[in-house]
Design a protein around this motif. Structure first.
Motif, PDB file in Angstrom:
ATOM      1  N   UNK A   1      61.886  26.244  76.721  1.00 56.05           N
ATOM      2  CA  UNK A   1      62.912  27.011  77.432  1.00 56.05           C
ATOM      3  C   UNK A   1      64.313  26.599  76.994  1.00 56.05           C
ATOM      4  N   UNK A   2      65.110  27.593  76.634  1.00 54.56           N
ATOM      5  CA  UNK A   2      66.470  27.346  76.189  1.00 54.56           C
ATOM      6  C   UNK A   2      66.581  26.968  74.731  1.00 54.56           C
ATOM      7  N   UNK A   3      65.447  26.767  74.060  1.00 54.29           N
ATOM      8  CA  UNK A   3      65.463  26.351  72.655  1.00 54.29           C
ATOM      9  C   UNK A   3      65.048  27.462  71.703  1.00 54.29           C
TER      10      UNK A   3
ATOM     11  N   UNK B   1      58.838  34.252  79.478  1.00 55.72           N
ATOM     12  CA  UNK B   1      58.331  33.370  80.533  1.00 55.72           C
ATOM     13  C   UNK B   1      59.417  32.830  81.449  1.00 55.72           C
ATOM     14  N   UNK B   2      60.660  32.733  80.946  1.00 62.29           N
ATOM     15  CA  UNK B   2      61.749  32.230  81.781  1.00 62.29           C
ATOM     16  C   UNK B   2      62.054  33.148  82.957  1.00 62.29           C
ATOM     17  N   UNK B   3      61.609  34.387  82.897  1.00 64.34           N
ATOM     18  CA  UNK B   3      61.859  35.329  83.984  1.00 64.34           C
ATOM     19  C   UNK B   3      60.926  35.114  85.173  1.00 64.34           C
ATOM     20  N   UNK B   4      60.026  34.144  85.086  1.00 66.56           N
ATOM     21  CA  UNK B   4      59.199  33.768  86.235  1.00 66.56           C
ATOM     22  C   UNK B   4      60.116  33.282  87.355  1.00 66.56           C
ATOM     23  N   UNK B   5      59.937  33.769  88.580  1.00 63.87           N
ATOM     24  CA  UNK B   5      60.773  33.264  89.677  1.00 63.87           C
ATOM     25  C   UNK B   5      60.680  31.745  89.770  1.00 63.87           C
TER      26      UNK B   5
ATOM     27  N   UNK C   1      65.981  26.518  80.676  1.00 64.91           N
ATOM     28  CA  UNK C   1      66.386  25.280  80.026  1.00 64.91           C
ATOM     29  C   UNK C   1      67.720  25.346  79.328  1.00 64.91           C
ATOM     30  N   UNK C   2      68.294  26.545  79.188  1.00 67.21           N
ATOM     31  CA  UNK C   2      69.590  26.659  78.535  1.00 67.21           C
ATOM     32  C   UNK C   2      70.682  25.931  79.326  1.00 67.21           C
TER      33      UNK C   2
END
Length: 388
Positions: free
Chosen positions: A47-49, A56-60, A319-320
């Motif tokens: 995440x963020x990389x 997948x980052x759109x998972x609540x 993770x950004x």
């Protein structure tokens, strides 16, 4: 001699069948726990990389707490690999808990009372300023939401009674999501007499304290590819594409305090409505990274106490946020909410609006202010003081 009789109890056929069905339903639990552990590990690593992990980052975010708790509860009643499943579920909770957005500090943190000279700060994504929905908005309002009235908009801003206002989306949008520069300075001066005003790109900062420095932070020195530095041909608002943070240094009680007003790019191109995974792109990912790196570089070289607030378009699960300035600390412990959320304002599930401060700044109060339908974002209201 007394006879002894032994009575055997035979389970009812119906009860036996129900118990068997329940056991069958629980068979996938160990596998599900292992799968969620793998997903959590990949998420923390990617995440963020890499841009393609934005889906997948759109998972609540709360899923990173709720799913392990449900798996743990299921593990306690399953017969297969109960202990191993429980350990894996606990590992998921420990590993992913930080991405869940759960604000555990709200249980014990008690902010210090605000001193008489405390500063009130209000940060808010205005949702295209006071633009009326029928006047060229690229997307319609939610069902039942009437066009906003400019008088109500300014009344809401004045009601915050803030010393410093950090406002985003000081911009109108035309057809095709074309940004149109807003020039509302005359009305801002009427509505907020005595305030000093700084503007850059789609950001406006209002302050009761004198402004000693103001500048938009340009992403282009931090862009990874040449095309990310480009301004669309014919753009009437070039800085909209290159500046997403406004730094304003204020003279407060004999010392300088920096306020960063920021609006980081969305993971989804602004030409499309909502968080549509089909519209995620590597370009948006690179722009987000460039803006955060530019912000971190400026804040890292800034010797003054600082406050950073705005719309980061990033949930706790993204993770950004690792790219945020090292000096900054999340103000969330001062919130009273266990699960703070700012978007969508009517039914908020995600926290994408954040507030941070350097160690010299004490946050005495922090609350999320619902906008009553005037924006899709909740506002953030803070009461702070600066150590001398």
């Amino acid at each position: 001699m007394t006879g002894t009789s032994v009575t055997s109890v035979t389970p009812r056929p119906g009860a036996s069948r129900r118990a068997a069905r329940a056991r069958r339903r629980l068979r996938p639990v160990p596998g599900a726990a292992a799968a969620w552990l793998v997903f959590t590990g990949l998420h923390l690593a990617l995440s963020g990389r890499v841009w393609w992990w934005q889906i997948p980052e759109l998972v609540p975010p709360f899923a990173f707490a709720v799913v392990p708790v449900l798996l743990l509860a299921a593990a306690l009643v399953t017969r297969r690999a109960r202990r191993v499943t429980a350990v894996v579920a606990l590992a998921c909770l420990i590993l992913g808990g930080g991405a869940s957005g759960i604000n555990l500090a709200a249980l014990w943190h008690r902010p210090a009372p605000a001193p008489p000279d405390a500063i009130t700060v209000f940060s808010w994504n205005t949702w295209y300023w006071d633009q009326r929905w029928e006047g060229g908005m690229p997307r319609p309002p939610a069902t039942g939401t009437p066009p906003r009235d400019a008088g109500d908009f300014y009344r809401f801003l004045r009601e915050q009674d803030a010393d410093v206002l950090l406002l985003q989306e000081y911009v109108y949008f035309g057809p095709g999501s074309r940004p149109i520069r807003v020039d509302d300075l005359a009305r801002l001066r009427r509505e907020f007499p005595g305030h000093h005003i700084a503007v850059a790109s789609e950001l406006v900062t209002l302050s009761r304290f004198p402004i000693v420095l103001q500048r938009g932070i340009d992403l282009r020195p931090w862009a990874e590819e040449e095309r990310d530095r480009a301004v669309p041909p014919g753009s009437s608002m070039p800085d909209f594409h290159t500046v997403k943070t406004l730094r304003t240094d204020l003279r407060v009680g004999g010392r300088t305090v920096s306020f960063y007003n920021t609006h980081i790019n969305s993971p989804v191109d602004s030409a499309y409505r909502g968080l549509d995974p089909r519209r995620l792109s590597p370009e948006q990912h690179r722009l987000r990274r460039a803006n955060l790196r530019a912000l971190a570089a400026d804040a890292g070289a800034n010797p003054h106490p600082a406050v950073l607030a705005g719309d980061f378009n990033a949930s706790p699960a993204m993770g950004i946020l690792r790219l945020l300035p090292d000096r900054m600390r999340d103000a969330a412990p001062a919130l009273g909410s266990l699960y703070p959320a700012t978007w969508n304002d009517r039914r908020p599930w995600w926290r994408i609006d954040w507030a941070f401060a350097t160690p010299e700044v004490t946050v005495h109060e922090y609350e999320l202010v619902r906008s009553g339908g005037m924006s899709d974002h909740s506002g953030q209201r803070l009461v702070i003081s600066v150590r001398r």
